[in-house]
Design an enzyme around this catalytic site. Structure first.
Site, mmCIF file in Angstrom:
data_model
loop_
_atom_site.group_PDB
_atom_site.id
_atom_site.type_symbol
_atom_site.label_atom_id
_atom_site.label_comp_id
_atom_site.label_asym_id
_atom_site.label_seq_id
_atom_site.Cartn_x
_atom_site.Cartn_y
_atom_site.Cartn_z
ATOM 1 N N SER A 264 0.788 -1.223 0.000
ATOM 2 C CA SER A 264 0.000 0.000 0.000
ATOM 3 C C SER A 264 0.821 1.275 0.000
ATOM 4 O O SER A 264 0.293 2.338 -0.250
ATOM 5 C CB SER A 264 -0.961 0.010 1.191
ATOM 6 O OG SER A 264 -0.220 0.063 2.387
ATOM 7 N N LYS B 166 0.416 4.682 6.891
ATOM 8 C CA LYS B 166 -0.120 5.423 5.754
ATOM 9 C C LYS B 166 0.352 6.866 5.839
ATOM 10 O O LYS B 166 0.962 7.283 6.816
ATOM 11 C CB LYS B 166 -1.668 5.399 5.770
ATOM 12 C CG LYS B 166 -2.276 4.016 5.735
ATOM 13 C CD LYS B 166 -2.367 3.457 4.328
ATOM 14 C CE LYS B 166 -3.030 2.095 4.316
ATOM 15 N NZ LYS B 166 -2.138 0.984 4.294
#
Lengths: 163, 166
Positions: free
Chosen positions: B48, B92
């Protein structure tokens, strides 16, 4: 002589420092992994908690389940720690009245995975999941176990008293 | 009564053993406090955050001080406790703070269908750098600020990618 005075002072300071560090470590481990005291106030949990303030003991050992009163970090303001009751776990279907002052229109929500639905015991004056939505498990800090003060109400904090 | 004498012989050894154990215990306490509250190393893996972080896994140094003082800003790579699975941590990038208005496309493979959202008070918007393979705020919505547990500082492994993360 002057040097030995400073030597002794230094040794004493080191000993006290080590003692402080040990006490602090013990307190840290206990309050972060076992139980911690908290001061809860506000009208949202009447009659379970007094609006004018209670000193309670909260534990961090058990996973919260339906009916537990929990302390959590507010999703709206990271500096606030509200205390509310867990009314729904992940997967539960929760119905609530959207605006009790206006009308009786109610909504049903399924609690998403990894979250819980919290509501205050005094619905009329409580800012809870009906306003800020379900709360992720990661924000829950502990489960209220025991009330320590006021002394006349010393005892466990249990299920909501039905009126 | 012979066993009482045996116990006495072992008293000296027991005392020394206790001292050694207490030294180890103190050292572990220090490591624990540093790891949890100051700086720690974490192994992160997954697609990701490509190309910033590798697929097969990197070891990064993360500090746990900034989020306590509100010093998390746009563009920071943060370690966040997952809102869908509280036993997992995700890494993230912060793309929106409270009050910011963001547009994102609900499905980047399809292309169109852009959604606009305002990040509510007390929340942040996190996204992986690899939009096509990341489960982030586009899926589970804005994340409460309190779920942030650390800010990534620099990558220490693999050695050829050693350096700060941008």
């Amino acid at each position: 002589m002057a040097s030995s005075f400073w030597n002794i002072a230094y040794q004493q300071a080191m000993k006290s420092g080590v003692l402080v560090a040990k006490v602090y470590s013990f307190l840290h481990v206990t309050t972060n992994y076992l139980a911690f005291p908290a001061y809860a106030f506000g009208p949202s949990m009447i009659p379970t908690l007094h609006p004018s303030g209670n000193v309670v003991l909260a534990e961090r050992i058990s996973k919260p389940s339906r009916g537990d009163v929990v302390v959590f970090q507010s999703p709206e303001d990271p500096n606030k720690l509200p205390t509310k009751r867990v009314v729904g776990l992940e997967g539960d279907s929760v119905s609530f009245v959207v605006d009790p002052g206006k009308n009786d229109e109610s909504r049903t929500i399924v609690v998403p995975k990894g979250h819980v639905w919290v509501e205050g015991d005094y619905i009329q004056n409580s800012r809870d999941s009906r306003s800020f939505g379900p709360v992720p498990y990661g924000l829950i800090q502990g489960r209220l176990l025991w009330r320590v003060w006021p002394f006349q109400d010393f005892g466990p904090i249990g299920p909501p008293t039905t009126t | 009564m012979r066993w009482l004498r045996y116990l006495n012989q072992w008293r000296g050894t027991a005392k020394e053993a206790l001292e050694q154990v207490s030294i180890v215990a103190k050292f572990l306490c220090l490591i624990h406090v540093t790891d949890r509250y100051i700086i720690s190393s974490t192994h992160v893996q997954g697609p990701s955050m490509l190309p910033t972080l590798n697929l097969t896994g990197d070891v990064i140094l993360a500090e746990h001080l900034s989020h306590r003082f509100g010093k998390i800003g746009l563009g920071d790579i943060v370690l966040v406790r997952s809102p869908t699975d509280p036993t997992r941590m995700v890494t993230k990038r912060i793309l929106g703070l409270e009050g910011h208005r963001l547009s994102f496309s609900a499905d980047p493979l399809v292309g169109d269908g852009s959604v606009s959202v305002v990040v509510p008070k007390g929340h942040v918007w996190i996204q992986g750098d690899n939009l096509y393979a990341s489960t982030d705020s586009r899926n589970f919505g804005p994340v409460p600020y309190s779920l942030i547990e650390g800010k990534a500082l620099l990558r220490v492994w693999p050695p050829r990618f050693f350096g700060s993360l941008r």
